[in-house]
Design a protein around this motif. Structure first.
Motif, PDB file in Angstrom:
ATOM      1  N   CYS A 116      24.395  20.781  23.720  1.00  0.00           N
ATOM      2  CA  CYS A 116      24.405  19.742  22.677  1.00  0.00           C
ATOM      3  C   CYS A 116      23.680  20.236  21.389  1.00  0.00           C
ATOM      4  O   CYS A 116      22.654  20.772  21.367  1.00  0.00           O
ATOM      5  CB  CYS A 116      23.503  18.459  23.150  1.00  0.00           C
ATOM      6  SG  CYS A 116      24.138  17.708  24.590  1.00  0.00           S
ATOM      7  N   ASP A 174      21.878  13.532  21.191  1.00  0.00           N
ATOM      8  CA  ASP A 174      22.513  13.996  22.339  1.00  0.00           C
ATOM      9  C   ASP A 174      21.797  14.703  23.483  1.00  0.00           C
ATOM     10  O   ASP A 174      21.818  14.674  24.584  1.00  0.00           O
ATOM     11  CB  ASP A 174      23.941  14.612  22.134  1.00  0.00           C
ATOM     12  CG  ASP A 174      24.755  13.547  21.387  1.00  0.00           C
ATOM     13  OD1 ASP A 174      24.619  12.497  21.525  1.00  0.00           O
ATOM     14  OD2 ASP A 174      25.909  14.144  20.714  1.00  0.00           O
ATOM     15  N   LEU A 198      20.588  14.238  27.067  1.00  0.00           N
ATOM     16  CA  LEU A 198      20.935  15.209  28.122  1.00  0.00           C
ATOM     17  C   LEU A 198      19.796  15.548  29.038  1.00  0.00           C
ATOM     18  O   LEU A 198      19.533  15.813  30.162  1.00  0.00           O
ATOM     19  CB  LEU A 198      21.727  16.689  27.639  1.00  0.00           C
ATOM     20  CG  LEU A 198      21.959  17.473  28.604  1.00  0.00           C
ATOM     21  CD1 LEU A 198      22.967  16.917  29.877  1.00  0.00           C
ATOM     22  CD2 LEU A 198      22.978  18.511  28.093  1.00  0.00           C
ATOM     23  N   ASP A 206      18.873  12.700  30.972  1.00  0.00           N
ATOM     24  CA  ASP A 206      19.562  12.626  32.411  1.00  0.00           C
ATOM     25  C   ASP A 206      19.275  13.776  33.331  1.00  0.00           C
ATOM     26  O   ASP A 206      19.530  13.567  34.613  1.00  0.00           O
ATOM     27  CB  ASP A 206      21.108  13.059  31.742  1.00  0.00           C
ATOM     28  CG  ASP A 206      21.657  11.725  31.166  1.00  0.00           C
ATOM     29  OD1 ASP A 206      20.935  10.558  31.015  1.00  0.00           O
ATOM     30  OD2 ASP A 206      22.776  11.733  30.473  1.00  0.00           O
ATOM     31  N   GLN A 208      28.455  15.646  31.419  1.00  0.00           N
ATOM     32  CA  GLN A 208      28.485  14.846  30.237  1.00  0.00           C
ATOM     33  C   GLN A 208      29.586  15.442  29.266  1.00  0.00           C
ATOM     34  O   GLN A 208      30.178  14.815  28.345  1.00  0.00           O
ATOM     35  CB  GLN A 208      27.218  15.359  29.395  1.00  0.00           C
ATOM     36  CG  GLN A 208      26.986  14.617  28.190  1.00  0.00           C
ATOM     37  CD  GLN A 208      25.602  14.800  27.617  1.00  0.00           C
ATOM     38  OE1 GLN A 208      25.255  15.924  27.415  1.00  0.00           O
ATOM     39  NE2 GLN A 208      24.846  13.782  27.372  1.00  0.00           N
ATOM     40  N   ARG A 236      32.756  13.775  30.086  1.00  0.00           N
ATOM     41  CA  ARG A 236      32.844  12.441  29.580  1.00  0.00           C
ATOM     42  C   ARG A 236      33.056  12.412  28.166  1.00  0.00           C
ATOM     43  O   ARG A 236      33.872  11.636  27.809  1.00  0.00           O
ATOM     44  CB  ARG A 236      31.362  11.778  30.029  1.00  0.00           C
ATOM     45  CG  ARG A 236      31.226  11.278  31.347  1.00  0.00           C
ATOM     46  CD  ARG A 236      30.205  10.299  31.543  1.00  0.00           C
ATOM     47  NE  ARG A 236      29.074  10.688  31.010  1.00  0.00           N
ATOM     48  CZ  ARG A 236      28.037  11.658  31.591  1.00  0.00           C
ATOM     49  NH1 ARG A 236      28.266  12.043  32.933  1.00  0.00           N
ATOM     50  NH2 ARG A 236      26.959  11.926  31.166  1.00  0.00           N
TER      51      ARG A 236
END
Length: 183
Positions: A35, A40, A44, A47, A81, A84
């Motif tokens: 990222c 973002d 991340l 996450d 990610q 996605r």
């Protein structure tokens, strides 16, 4: 040692927090490798931390080191990610030279100091598919072929082959354009 202190030391939450803090560099490297946008990257990082916490009860120190286990989780979350985002953006254009030049240098030595070669390397890495990007980030982090194989779930010989091809590809992409010969 009091019972309260002993219970705190045995707490899974405290053990996890301590281990994650000791190995936060892994999570930061993976997040930065996948990222470029700070928002973002923060998402991340969060996450990865959440997924690592969810998986922590299954972590077995006798089977792997925490760093290897954490790398595997971080890379899997990052790759998921990327997939996605890719599904949402069916037509993703590569960064142009102007956009790449605007990126902050991830390894600047002094504020504002940049290294064009490193920026170019990161630009090439950004264009790699998720598995090859993970492979290159682990290689740049000086992980052994055995550890890379364990983290990515591929054979050591596959790691060696892929790394050889990736290094060659990166050399070709970073090489200055050949000047035409004049007769």
């Amino acid at each position: 040692m009091t019972d309260a202190v002993a219970n705190e030391a045995d707490s899974p939450q405290l053990r996890f927090a301590s281990l994650l803090d000791q190995h936060r560099g892994i999570v930061l490297k993976v997040a930065h490798g996948y990222c470029r946008d700070p928002e973002d990257r923060r998402d991340l990082l969060q996450d990865i931390s959440v997924q690592a916490w969810r998986a922590f009860p299954a972590f077995e120190p006798s089977r792997s080191r925490f760093s290897t286990w954490l790398y595997r989780i971080a890379l899997n979350v990052a790759i998921s990610q990327v997939r996605r985002v890719h599904l949402r953006q069916q037509h993703h254009d590569s960064l142009d030279d102007e956009a790449i030049a605007a990126l902050p240098d991830p390894v600047a030595r002094e504020p504002g100091e940049t290294d064009a070669g490193i920026r170019a390397l990161y630009a090439v890495i950004d264009r790699l598919d998720p598995l090859n990007r993970a492979l290159m980030l682990l290689y740049l982090d000086e992980r052994s072929q055995r550890e890379i194989a364990e983290i990515l779930g591929i054979t050591e010989s596959n790691v060696a082959t892929k790394l050889h091809r990736l290094r060659q590809r990166i050399r070709e992409e970073l090489a200055p354009p050949a000047t035409p010969r004049t007769p």
